[in-house]
Design a protein around this motif. Structure first.
Motif, PDB file in Angstrom:
ATOM      1  N   ASN A  71       0.838  -1.196   0.000  1.00  0.00           N
ATOM      2  CA  ASN A  71       0.000   0.000   0.000  1.00  0.00           C
ATOM      3  C   ASN A  71       0.874   1.248   0.000  1.00  0.00           C
ATOM      4  O   ASN A  71       1.336   1.699   1.031  1.00  0.00           O
ATOM      5  N   SER A  72       1.128   1.800  -1.165  1.00  0.00           N
ATOM      6  CA  SER A  72       1.946   2.998  -1.301  1.00  0.00           C
ATOM      7  C   SER A  72       1.435   3.811  -2.475  1.00  0.00           C
ATOM      8  O   SER A  72       0.614   3.353  -3.255  1.00  0.00           O
ATOM      9  N   ASN A  73       1.933   5.057  -2.589  1.00  0.00           N
ATOM     10  CA  ASN A  73       1.494   5.902  -3.697  1.00  0.00           C
ATOM     11  C   ASN A  73       1.890   5.311  -5.035  1.00  0.00           C
ATOM     12  O   ASN A  73       1.140   5.356  -6.003  1.00  0.00           O
ATOM     13  N   ALA A  74       3.114   4.765  -5.101  1.00  0.00           N
ATOM     14  CA  ALA A  74       3.557   4.140  -6.353  1.00  0.00           C
ATOM     15  C   ALA A  74       2.684   2.958  -6.703  1.00  0.00           C
ATOM     16  O   ALA A  74       2.317   2.743  -7.858  1.00  0.00           O
ATOM     17  N   SER A  75       2.319   2.161  -5.681  1.00  0.00           N
ATOM     18  CA  SER A  75       1.489   0.983  -5.953  1.00  0.00           C
ATOM     19  C   SER A  75       0.075   1.381  -6.349  1.00  0.00           C
ATOM     20  O   SER A  75      -0.596   0.659  -7.074  1.00  0.00           O
ATOM     21  N   LEU A  76      -0.397   2.562  -5.863  1.00  0.00           N
ATOM     22  CA  LEU A  76      -1.716   3.036  -6.282  1.00  0.00           C
ATOM     23  C   LEU A  76      -1.726   3.342  -7.768  1.00  0.00           C
ATOM     24  O   LEU A  76      -2.690   3.040  -8.474  1.00  0.00           O
ATOM     25  N   ASP A  77      -0.646   3.952  -8.260  1.00  0.00           N
ATOM     26  CA  ASP A  77      -0.536   4.213  -9.696  1.00  0.00           C
ATOM     27  C   ASP A  77      -0.481   2.904 -10.472  1.00  0.00           C
ATOM     28  O   ASP A  77      -1.111   2.756 -11.519  1.00  0.00           O
ATOM     29  N   GLN A  78       0.286   1.935  -9.962  1.00  0.00           N
ATOM     30  CA  GLN A  78       0.357   0.623 -10.607  1.00  0.00           C
ATOM     31  C   GLN A  78      -1.008  -0.059 -10.570  1.00  0.00           C
ATOM     32  O   GLN A  78      -1.396  -0.751 -11.515  1.00  0.00           O
ATOM     33  N   GLY A  79      -1.747   0.154  -9.470  1.00  0.00           N
ATOM     34  CA  GLY A  79      -3.064  -0.446  -9.346  1.00  0.00           C
ATOM     35  C   GLY A  79      -4.038   0.085 -10.378  1.00  0.00           C
ATOM     36  O   GLY A  79      -4.860  -0.661 -10.905  1.00  0.00           O
ATOM     37  N   ARG A  80      -3.944   1.393 -10.696  1.00  0.00           N
ATOM     38  CA  ARG A  80      -4.814   1.959 -11.722  1.00  0.00           C
ATOM     39  C   ARG A  80      -4.516   1.344 -13.085  1.00  0.00           C
ATOM     40  O   ARG A  80      -5.429   1.023 -13.852  1.00  0.00           O
ATOM     41  N   VAL A  81      -3.222   1.167 -13.370  1.00  0.00           N
ATOM     42  CA  VAL A  81      -2.836   0.547 -14.644  1.00  0.00           C
ATOM     43  C   VAL A  81      -3.334  -0.892 -14.693  1.00  0.00           C
ATOM     44  O   VAL A  81      -3.862  -1.358 -15.710  1.00  0.00           O
ATOM     45  N   ALA A  82      -3.185  -1.608 -13.569  1.00  0.00           N
ATOM     46  CA  ALA A  82      -3.651  -2.996 -13.512  1.00  0.00           C
ATOM     47  C   ALA A  82      -5.159  -3.071 -13.677  1.00  0.00           C
ATOM     48  O   ALA A  82      -5.679  -3.972 -14.341  1.00  0.00           O
ATOM     49  N   THR A  83      -5.889  -2.102 -13.090  1.00  0.00           N
ATOM     50  CA  THR A  83      -7.347  -2.091 -13.210  1.00  0.00           C
ATOM     51  C   THR A  83      -7.778  -1.850 -14.644  1.00  0.00           C
ATOM     52  O   THR A  83      -8.776  -2.409 -15.112  1.00  0.00           O
ATOM     53  N   VAL A  84      -7.040  -0.992 -15.367  1.00  0.00           N
ATOM     54  CA  VAL A  84      -7.332  -0.779 -16.791  1.00  0.00           C
ATOM     55  C   VAL A  84      -7.225  -2.098 -17.536  1.00  0.00           C
ATOM     56  O   VAL A  84      -8.101  -2.463 -18.334  1.00  0.00           O
ATOM     57  N   PHE A  85      -6.152  -2.827 -17.282  1.00  0.00           N
ATOM     58  CA  PHE A  85      -5.952  -4.106 -17.959  1.00  0.00           C
ATOM     59  C   PHE A  85      -7.059  -5.087 -17.581  1.00  0.00           C
ATOM     60  O   PHE A  85      -7.614  -5.791 -18.428  1.00  0.00           O
ATOM     61  N   TYR A  86      -7.407  -5.096 -16.309  1.00  0.00           N
ATOM     62  CA  TYR A  86      -8.364  -6.036 -15.735  1.00  0.00           C
ATOM     63  C   TYR A  86      -9.796  -5.775 -16.203  1.00  0.00           C
ATOM     64  O   TYR A  86     -10.565  -6.710 -16.456  1.00  0.00           O
ATOM     65  N   THR A  87     -10.154  -4.490 -16.340  1.00  0.00           N
ATOM     66  CA  THR A  87     -11.549  -4.143 -16.643  1.00  0.00           C
ATOM     67  C   THR A  87     -11.797  -3.768 -18.099  1.00  0.00           C
ATOM     68  O   THR A  87     -12.947  -3.830 -18.552  1.00  0.00           O
ATOM     69  N   VAL A  88     -10.761  -3.359 -18.826  1.00  0.00           N
ATOM     70  CA  VAL A  88     -10.943  -2.851 -20.184  1.00  0.00           C
ATOM     71  C   VAL A  88     -10.256  -3.724 -21.230  1.00  0.00           C
ATOM     72  O   VAL A  88     -10.845  -4.064 -22.256  1.00  0.00           O
ATOM     73  N   VAL A  89      -9.012  -4.111 -20.954  1.00  0.00           N
ATOM     74  CA  VAL A  89      -8.224  -4.826 -21.962  1.00  0.00           C
ATOM     75  C   VAL A  89      -8.596  -6.311 -22.025  1.00  0.00           C
ATOM     76  O   VAL A  89      -8.794  -6.867 -23.111  1.00  0.00           O
ATOM     77  N   ILE A  90      -8.700  -6.964 -20.875  1.00  0.00           N
ATOM     78  CA  ILE A  90      -8.994  -8.402 -20.864  1.00  0.00           C
ATOM     79  C   ILE A  90     -10.330  -8.733 -21.527  1.00  0.00           C
ATOM     80  O   ILE A  90     -10.414  -9.699 -22.297  1.00  0.00           O
ATOM     81  N   PRO A  91     -11.422  -7.967 -21.283  1.00  0.00           N
ATOM     82  CA  PRO A  91     -12.669  -8.256 -22.010  1.00  0.00           C
ATOM     83  C   PRO A  91     -12.525  -8.169 -23.525  1.00  0.00           C
ATOM     84  O   PRO A  91     -13.290  -8.804 -24.252  1.00  0.00           O
ATOM     85  N   MET A  92     -11.561  -7.379 -23.999  1.00  0.00           N
ATOM     86  CA  MET A  92     -11.306  -7.333 -25.441  1.00  0.00           C
ATOM     87  C   MET A  92     -10.496  -8.553 -25.888  1.00  0.00           C
ATOM     88  O   MET A  92     -10.731  -9.108 -26.974  1.00  0.00           O
ATOM     89  N   LEU A  93      -9.547  -8.990 -25.055  1.00  0.00           N
ATOM     90  CA  LEU A  93      -8.638 -10.067 -25.446  1.00  0.00           C
ATOM     91  C   LEU A  93      -9.293 -11.440 -25.441  1.00  0.00           C
ATOM     92  O   LEU A  93      -8.953 -12.287 -26.271  1.00  0.00           O
ATOM     93  N   ASN A  94     -10.218 -11.691 -24.504  1.00  0.00           N
ATOM     94  CA  ASN A  94     -10.783 -13.037 -24.368  1.00  0.00           C
ATOM     95  C   ASN A  94     -11.377 -13.597 -25.659  1.00  0.00           C
ATOM     96  O   ASN A  94     -11.043 -14.716 -26.062  1.00  0.00           O
TER      97      ASN A  94
END
Length: 322
Positions: free
Chosen positions: A263-286
């Motif tokens: 839980n850090s500021n850097a990890s929050l930024d990484q979490g946003r990027v991961a959420t993009v992949f998780y919620t936007v990119v993966i539904p396109m890739l499947n």
């Protein structure tokens, strides 16, 4: 809800991925293209499974439901994100935030459960091939799918009810591009210990439980494949699991990265990027993964394309005669 009596917030501000106006235009175009591909890919996959008799099997019935969930999942997140790229205020109403959290959690949970059901389907197909049609009957498949959607809905009601019983009496700025439970907890001036326990208990139970089912299924699958003497037979068997295994790796790899990071500021930024992949990119890739890696889907696509070509030629011929 009762919590509205304890909060002065009628709306939240989603800070999004970036505050740079130039990057926002770039992101708008990029995610618009991704959303278009997601919609077309998942609708095409569902339509293909419906019209192609060779795909009327339990595996593809489950895949059509996964495509529906991916389409709904992306539609819950992406349109609002696209709007906020062009909207300077980036606001979302209190009720809109409730709805987004509910569908976000519900569809993510359903996605996880469906991947576990699909792993069980592959286990039955490979380890009990003679009983496959008997075990994976239409009735059982429908029951498993309904259970996955019901599990997602119940878990979402619990988590959404817990988060919006809190008071939000200070900042209304969510450090995310979506109404995320963890980000909302950070805004609350209430005690969030109960909420954190509920998120860990229910979210962890579902995610870890589904993951354990998937791992156990693949342990039995790999054991069965290794006992196969024919190299061709092993390759054919593995090929039926490659698409599903790839989808599972993408989904759970991103989920575990999001929730096991410090839980850090850097990890929050990484979490946003991961959420993009998780919620936007993966539904396109499947759907693309299944279309490119699965011979039956490619064969059905080829036949559908040939049929469409014949219809177009016939239509042109009729027009010329007229």
């Amino acid at each position: 809800m009762e919590s509205r009596n304890h909060t002065s917030q009628d709306e939240f501000i989603l800070l999004g991925l970036t505050q740079d106006p130039n990057l926002q235009i770039v992101f708008f175009v990029l995610f618009l293209l991704i959303f278009i591909v997601t919609v077309l890919g998942n609708i095409s996959m569902m339509a293909l499974i419906i019209i192609a008799p060779r795909l009327h099997t339990p595996m593809y019935f489950l895949l059509s439901n996964l495509s529906f969930v991916d389409l709904s999942y992306s539609s819950t997140i992406t349109p609002k994100m696209l709007q906020n790229f062009l909207d300077g205020k980036k606001a979302i109403s209190f009720n809109g935030c409730i709805a987004q959290v509910y569908f976000f959690v519900s569809l993510a949970t359903t996605d996880s459960l469906l991947l576990a059901v699909m792993a069980y389907d592959r286990y039955v197909a490979i380890c009990h091939p003679l009983l496959y049609q008997v075990i994976m009957s239409r009735r059982l498949c429908c029951q498993l799918v309904v259970s996955a959607f019901t599990g997602g809905a119940v878990q979402s009601m619990i988590q959404t009810g817990c988060i919006f019983r809190l008071s939000f009496c200070s900042s209304n700025k969510i450090n995310h591009f979506v109404c995320d439970i963890v980000a909302l907890q950070k805004l609350s001036c209430s005690n969030t210990i109960l909420n954190e326990i509920v998120v860990i208990l229910f979210g962890g139970l579902t995610s870890v439980g589904s993951f354990v089912i998937i791992v156990l299924s693949y342990v039995y699958i790999i054991s069965a494949v290794l006992r196969t003497k024919s190299a061709t037979g092993r390759q054919r068997t593995f090929s039926t699991c490659v698409s599903h295994f790839t989808c599972v790796t993408l989904f759970y790899g991103t989920v575990f990265f999001m929730y096991l990071k410090p839980n850090s500021n850097a990890s929050l930024d990484q979490g946003r990027v991961a959420t993009v992949f998780y919620t936007v990119v993966i539904p396109m890739l499947n759907p693309l993964i299944y279309a490119l890696r699965n011979k039956e889907v490619k064969g059905a696509l080829g036949k559908a394309a040939d049929r469409l070509g014949c219809m177009i030629k016939k239509f042109r011929g009729n027009r010329q005669q007229i």
